[in-house]
Design a protein around this motif. Structure first.
Motif, PDB file in Angstrom:
ATOM      1  N   GLY A  95       0.803  -1.220   0.000  1.00 25.02           N
ATOM      2  CA  GLY A  95       0.000   0.000   0.000  1.00 25.02           C
ATOM      3  C   GLY A  95       0.834   1.266   0.000  1.00 25.02           C
ATOM      4  N   ILE A  96       2.034   1.187  -0.527  1.00 27.12           N
ATOM      5  CA  ILE A  96       2.949   2.330  -0.571  1.00 27.12           C
ATOM      6  C   ILE A  96       2.775   3.059  -1.900  1.00 27.12           C
ATOM      7  CG2 ILE A  96       5.383   3.022  -0.602  1.00 27.12           C
ATOM      8  CD1 ILE A  96       5.944   0.462   1.057  1.00 27.12           C
ATOM      9  N   VAL A  97       2.627   4.364  -1.832  1.00 22.69           N
ATOM     10  CA  VAL A  97       2.542   5.159  -3.050  1.00 22.69           C
ATOM     11  C   VAL A  97       3.933   5.261  -3.660  1.00 22.69           C
ATOM     12  CG1 VAL A  97       1.985   7.436  -4.005  1.00 22.69           C
ATOM     13  CG2 VAL A  97       0.591   6.487  -2.161  1.00 22.69           C
ATOM     14  N   CYS A  98       4.014   5.110  -4.961  1.00 18.26           N
ATOM     15  CA  CYS A  98       5.293   5.163  -5.664  1.00 18.26           C
ATOM     16  C   CYS A  98       6.041   6.456  -5.326  1.00 18.26           C
ATOM     17  CB  CYS A  98       5.055   5.073  -7.163  1.00 18.26           C
ATOM     18  SG  CYS A  98       6.555   5.246  -8.142  1.00 18.26           S
ATOM     19  N   PRO A  99       7.330   6.361  -5.001  1.00 17.76           N
ATOM     20  CA  PRO A  99       8.108   7.566  -4.678  1.00 17.76           C
ATOM     21  C   PRO A  99       8.134   8.583  -5.826  1.00 17.76           C
ATOM     22  CG  PRO A  99       9.358   5.594  -4.133  1.00 17.76           C
ATOM     23  CD  PRO A  99       8.121   5.141  -4.837  1.00 17.76           C
ATOM     24  N   LEU A 100       8.107   8.107  -7.063  1.00 15.90           N
ATOM     25  CA  LEU A 100       8.099   9.045  -8.193  1.00 15.90           C
ATOM     26  C   LEU A 100       6.774   9.805  -8.268  1.00 15.90           C
ATOM     27  CD1 LEU A 100       9.912   6.890 -10.898  1.00 15.90           C
ATOM     28  CD2 LEU A 100      10.802   8.908  -9.715  1.00 15.90           C
ATOM     29  N   THR A 101       5.680   9.130  -7.953  1.00 15.95           N
ATOM     30  CA  THR A 101       4.375   9.787  -7.916  1.00 15.95           C
ATOM     31  C   THR A 101       4.354  10.827  -6.805  1.00 15.95           C
ATOM     32  OG1 THR A 101       3.298   7.803  -8.757  1.00 15.95           O
ATOM     33  CG2 THR A 101       1.894   9.418  -7.654  1.00 15.95           C
ATOM     34  N   THR A 102       4.851  10.443  -5.639  1.00 12.87           N
ATOM     35  CA  THR A 102       4.912  11.368  -4.507  1.00 12.87           C
ATOM     36  C   THR A 102       5.767  12.584  -4.840  1.00 12.87           C
ATOM     37  OG1 THR A 102       4.651   9.505  -2.992  1.00 12.87           O
ATOM     38  CG2 THR A 102       5.512  11.553  -2.058  1.00 12.87           C
ATOM     39  N   LEU A 103       6.919  12.347  -5.446  1.00  9.74           N
ATOM     40  CA  LEU A 103       7.810  13.445  -5.827  1.00  9.74           C
ATOM     41  C   LEU A 103       7.132  14.376  -6.831  1.00  9.74           C
ATOM     42  CD1 LEU A 103      10.561  14.890  -5.833  1.00  9.74           C
ATOM     43  CD2 LEU A 103      11.290  13.248  -7.602  1.00  9.74           C
ATOM     44  N   GLU A 104       6.500  13.791  -7.837  1.00  8.98           N
ATOM     45  CA  GLU A 104       5.845  14.622  -8.846  1.00  8.98           C
ATOM     46  C   GLU A 104       4.756  15.491  -8.221  1.00  8.98           C
ATOM     47  OE1 GLU A 104       2.857  14.732 -12.574  1.00  8.98           O
ATOM     48  OE2 GLU A 104       3.196  12.812 -11.579  1.00  8.98           O
ATOM     49  N   LYS A 105       3.927  14.903  -7.368  1.00 12.70           N
ATOM     50  CA  LYS A 105       2.854  15.674  -6.718  1.00 12.70           C
ATOM     51  C   LYS A 105       3.434  16.822  -5.897  1.00 12.70           C
ATOM     52  CE  LYS A 105      -0.659  12.101  -6.461  1.00 12.70           C
ATOM     53  NZ  LYS A 105      -1.470  11.244  -5.588  1.00 12.70           N
ATOM     54  N   TRP A 106       4.509  16.543  -5.151  1.00 11.36           N
ATOM     55  CA  TRP A 106       5.133  17.586  -4.342  1.00 11.36           C
ATOM     56  C   TRP A 106       5.676  18.705  -5.232  1.00 11.36           C
ATOM     57  CZ3 TRP A 106      10.131  19.524  -3.895  1.00 11.36           C
ATOM     58  CH2 TRP A 106      10.344  20.383  -2.814  1.00 11.36           C
ATOM     59  N   LEU A 107       6.346  18.324  -6.315  1.00 11.05           N
ATOM     60  CA  LEU A 107       6.902  19.326  -7.233  1.00 11.05           C
ATOM     61  C   LEU A 107       5.793  20.173  -7.850  1.00 11.05           C
ATOM     62  CD1 LEU A 107       9.620  17.103  -8.927  1.00 11.05           C
ATOM     63  CD2 LEU A 107      10.060  19.132  -7.527  1.00 11.05           C
ATOM     64  N   ARG A 108       4.681  19.552  -8.201  1.00 10.71           N
ATOM     65  CA  ARG A 108       3.563  20.306  -8.777  1.00 10.71           C
ATOM     66  C   ARG A 108       2.988  21.279  -7.750  1.00 10.71           C
ATOM     67  NH1 ARG A 108       3.793  19.231 -13.665  1.00 10.71           N
ATOM     68  NH2 ARG A 108       4.033  17.096 -14.386  1.00 10.71           N
ATOM     69  N   GLU A 109       2.898  20.853  -6.499  1.00  6.80           N
ATOM     70  CA  GLU A 109       2.429  21.760  -5.441  1.00  6.80           C
ATOM     71  C   GLU A 109       3.379  22.948  -5.310  1.00  6.80           C
ATOM     72  OE1 GLU A 109       1.955  19.618  -1.779  1.00  6.80           O
ATOM     73  OE2 GLU A 109       0.421  18.289  -2.636  1.00  6.80           O
ATOM     74  N   GLN A 110       4.682  22.688  -5.346  1.00  3.66           N
ATOM     75  CA  GLN A 110       5.679  23.756  -5.239  1.00  3.66           C
ATOM     76  C   GLN A 110       5.586  24.711  -6.430  1.00  3.66           C
ATOM     77  OE1 GLN A 110       7.309  23.925  -2.264  1.00  3.66           O
ATOM     78  NE2 GLN A 110       5.995  22.143  -1.964  1.00  3.66           N
ATOM     79  N   ALA A 111       5.150  24.174  -7.568  1.00  3.27           N
ATOM     80  CA  ALA A 111       5.012  24.996  -8.775  1.00  3.27           C
ATOM     81  C   ALA A 111       3.702  25.767  -8.787  1.00  3.27           C
ATOM     82  CB  ALA A 111       5.107  24.114 -10.023  1.00  3.27           C
ATOM     83  N   GLY A 112       2.861  25.518  -7.779  1.00  4.44           N
ATOM     84  CA  GLY A 112       1.579  26.210  -7.719  1.00  4.44           C
ATOM     85  C   GLY A 112       0.517  25.583  -8.610  1.00  4.44           C
TER      86      GLY A 112
END
Length: 144
Positions: free
Chosen positions: A69-86
């Motif tokens: 049940g672990i979310v893929c680290p690449l998915t997590t990273l992408e979501k975080w980067l998109r949040e940082q990008a607004g």
């Protein structure tokens, strides 16, 4: 660098992360297709030990993530980067948008777990049906 330049870099890095994620998926999928075809066609390169170990480890990592049940680290990273990008939703360029849509589609989590597990089992079976081979070191007359 002003605020907008930073947002652009985050968005660009998020797009790059999606492309890396897509490349990983293609390595696993196309790698297995080539291994299967190559085993029947007699292609020696599909039995390369390092390639096969990396390929097997890649799908086993995905299966482990899914079962745990672990979310893929690449998915997590992408979501975080998109949040940082607004960004609140996917707003990348055409290629990144297309790649993102190819990777993420809607289904219940158990569907993905079953698919990943069956694919992983197929990779594992292929590992034994068409086993990888290590290169034998050729000894020279001086080494004997």
């Amino acid at each position: 660098m002003d605020f907008h330049d930073t947002q652009f870099l985050y968005r660009l890095t998020a797009d790059f992360t999606v492309v890396i994620h897509f490349a990983f998926v293609m390595f696993v999928l196309l790698g297995q297709i080539l291994i299967t075809v190559g085993a029947f066609a007699g292609w020696n390169w599909v039995r390369n030990f390092k390639f096969r170990i990396i390929h097997l480890a890649s799908i086993l990592f995905v299966v482990f993530e899914s079962v745990a049940g672990i979310v893929c680290p690449l998915t997590t990273l992408e979501k975080w980067l998109r949040e940082q990008a607004g960004q609140t939703s996917y707003q990348g360029d055409f290629i990144a948008n297309w790649v993102h849509d190819m990777l993420f589609f809607q289904a219940d989590p158990w569907v993905f777990t079953v698919c990943y597990s069956l694919f992983g089992l197929f990779v594992l079976i292929t590992f034994f049906v068409a086993p990888p081979r290590r290169k034998l070191k050729v000894q020279t007359a001086e080494e004997v």
